[in-house]
Design a protein around this motif. Structure first.
Motif, PDB file in Angstrom:
ATOM      1  N   SER A 135      41.024  40.044  49.323  1.00 11.38           N
ATOM      2  CA  SER A 135      40.597  39.577  48.005  1.00 11.38           C
ATOM      3  C   SER A 135      40.282  38.096  48.027  1.00 11.38           C
ATOM      4  CB  SER A 135      41.694  39.838  46.973  1.00 11.38           C
ATOM      5  OG  SER A 135      42.007  41.193  46.984  1.00 11.38           O
ATOM      6  N   LEU A 136      41.106  37.365  48.760  1.00 10.79           N
ATOM      7  CA  LEU A 136      40.885  35.922  48.840  1.00 10.79           C
ATOM      8  C   LEU A 136      39.536  35.625  49.483  1.00 10.79           C
ATOM      9  CD1 LEU A 136      42.352  33.370  48.103  1.00 10.79           C
ATOM     10  CD2 LEU A 136      43.295  33.289  50.407  1.00 10.79           C
ATOM     11  N   ASP A 170      41.087  39.183  41.070  1.00 11.03           N
ATOM     12  CA  ASP A 170      42.337  38.460  40.894  1.00 11.03           C
ATOM     13  C   ASP A 170      43.343  39.317  40.134  1.00 11.03           C
ATOM     14  OD1 ASP A 170      44.073  36.305  40.910  1.00 11.03           O
ATOM     15  OD2 ASP A 170      43.395  35.662  38.931  1.00 11.03           O
ATOM     16  N   GLN A 224      45.656  41.144  49.736  1.00 11.39           N
ATOM     17  CA  GLN A 224      45.538  39.789  49.170  1.00 11.39           C
ATOM     18  C   GLN A 224      44.556  38.944  49.969  1.00 11.39           C
ATOM     19  OE1 GLN A 224      49.151  37.713  48.406  1.00 11.39           O
ATOM     20  NE2 GLN A 224      49.006  38.295  46.258  1.00 11.39           N
ATOM     21  N   ASN A 225      44.636  39.069  51.323  1.00 11.63           N
ATOM     22  CA  ASN A 225      43.738  38.270  52.168  1.00 11.63           C
ATOM     23  C   ASN A 225      42.280  38.688  51.966  1.00 11.63           C
ATOM     24  OD1 ASN A 225      46.022  37.146  53.072  1.00 11.63           O
ATOM     25  ND2 ASN A 225      45.663  37.508  55.240  1.00 11.63           N
ATOM     26  N   VAL A 246      35.383  37.653  40.191  1.00 13.79           N
ATOM     27  CA  VAL A 246      36.570  36.940  40.675  1.00 13.79           C
ATOM     28  C   VAL A 246      37.775  37.263  39.798  1.00 13.79           C
ATOM     29  CG1 VAL A 246      37.586  34.633  40.896  1.00 13.79           C
ATOM     30  CG2 VAL A 246      35.309  35.054  41.778  1.00 13.79           C
ATOM     31  N   VAL A 297      36.596  33.533  47.684  1.00 14.09           N
ATOM     32  CA  VAL A 297      35.994  32.334  48.280  1.00 14.09           C
ATOM     33  C   VAL A 297      34.481  32.520  48.446  1.00 14.09           C
ATOM     34  CG1 VAL A 297      35.883  30.951  50.382  1.00 14.09           C
ATOM     35  CG2 VAL A 297      38.084  31.541  49.411  1.00 14.09           C
ATOM     36  N   ASP A 310      43.382  42.564  39.919  1.00 15.67           N
ATOM     37  CA  ASP A 310      43.793  43.696  40.760  1.00 15.67           C
ATOM     38  C   ASP A 310      44.894  43.276  41.732  1.00 15.67           C
ATOM     39  OD1 ASP A 310      42.015  45.279  39.501  1.00 15.67           O
ATOM     40  OD2 ASP A 310      40.477  45.200  41.060  1.00 15.67           O
ATOM     41  N   VAL A 311      44.676  42.117  42.356  1.00 15.57           N
ATOM     42  CA  VAL A 311      45.654  41.636  43.328  1.00 15.57           C
ATOM     43  C   VAL A 311      46.992  41.391  42.649  1.00 15.57           C
ATOM     44  CG1 VAL A 311      46.230  39.691  44.823  1.00 15.57           C
ATOM     45  CG2 VAL A 311      43.958  40.654  44.878  1.00 15.57           C
TER      46      VAL A 311
END
Lengths: 85, 168
Positions: free
Chosen positions: A13-14, A75, A10-11, A71, A18, A77-78
């Motif tokens: 991906s974030l 998103d 998750q991190n 994006v 960003v 996928d996460v």
């Protein structure tokens, strides 16, 4: 400093999201400048700048759209990983 | 864009309004990204609109109009008149014995009325200190983005006739 590969998905991906958003913001600034420059030129009576303006503005839009799809995909996928977990 | 996304069994509302607190930041960012891309689309449409206007652009035709007698303006003097309509205020300056120049009086920045400064021999906008050359209307200083539109004049046996407007 931690290796990015060790970060939770998750991190990571974030970070990607960003980064993509920052790139879109920069592209938008360029596109605003392009639009205002083309408009100024047109108001001056110079009609030759309209075609390059449309071409580059279109390219920037396509880039932004590609980044949005990126994006959106990251998103999704996460979310699917999070839902399975 | 659903065809580009992986098929999901979740209903759309659940996808857009996640019930997981941890996912909220993703939803917000995705929505912002969507908004930014729509903004980009808007600007692209704006550029297309300019292109369409450019393609169909035709130079406007202006009627000739007598605006002053050459003898009524002293050297370094000014006359105000309306051209092509009475509402379009213009300023004429006699710079030398035989030279008359005229420009639209609207500043190209925010449309304040420009005046002629005899001391500095230039056209000045009092609102934001935009200065224009009296020779050709070009911007000398300040925020105006474009030169003043020039009124084309002809001296016909002592009568000054406006024949057109040339955008800077």
């Amino acid at each position: 400093m931690r290796d990015p590969a060790e970060l939770p998905p998750q991190n990571r991906s974030l970070t990607a999201i960003v980064g993509a958003m920052s790139l879109i913001a920069v592209l938008l600034i360029v596109q605003v400048w392009l639009l205002s420059a083309t408009l100024e030129s047109f108001l001056k009576g110079n009609t030759r700048t309209a075609i390059p303006g449309v071409i580059f503005s279109g390219l920037i839009f396509i880039l932004c759209l590609g980044l949005y799809l990126f994006v959106d995909r990251v998103d999704s996928d996460v979310r699917s990983v999070a839902n399975k977990g | 864009m659903n065809w580009l996304r992986r098929a999901s069994s979740e209903p759309l509302w659940k996808d857009e309004f996640s019930i997981h607190t941890a996912d909220e930041k993703y939803v917000t960012r995705r929505q912002l990204t969507k908004f930014l891309v729509l903004t980009s689309l808007g600007m692209f449409v704006g550029n297309i609109w300019i292109l369409i206007r450019s393609v169909f652009y035709r130079s406007p035709q202006y009627a000739e109009m007598e605006v002053a007698l050459a003898s009524e303006i002293p050297i370094n003097g000014v006359k105000l008149f309306g051209y092509p309509t009475e509402k379009d205020r213009c300023i004429m300056v006699r710079t030398t014995d035989n030279q008359y120049v005229a420009y639209s009086q609207k500043c190209t920045h925010l449309s304040c009325a420009v005046y002629y400064s005899q001391e500095n021999k230039r056209l000045e906008c009092p609102c934001h200190e935009g200065f224009f050359s009296v020779e050709d209307g070009s911007v000398l200083q300040g925020p105006p983005p474009r030169p003043l539109p020039k009124i084309e004049l002809e001296n016909r046996a002592g009568v000054l006739v406006a024949t057109g407007v040339r955008e800077g």
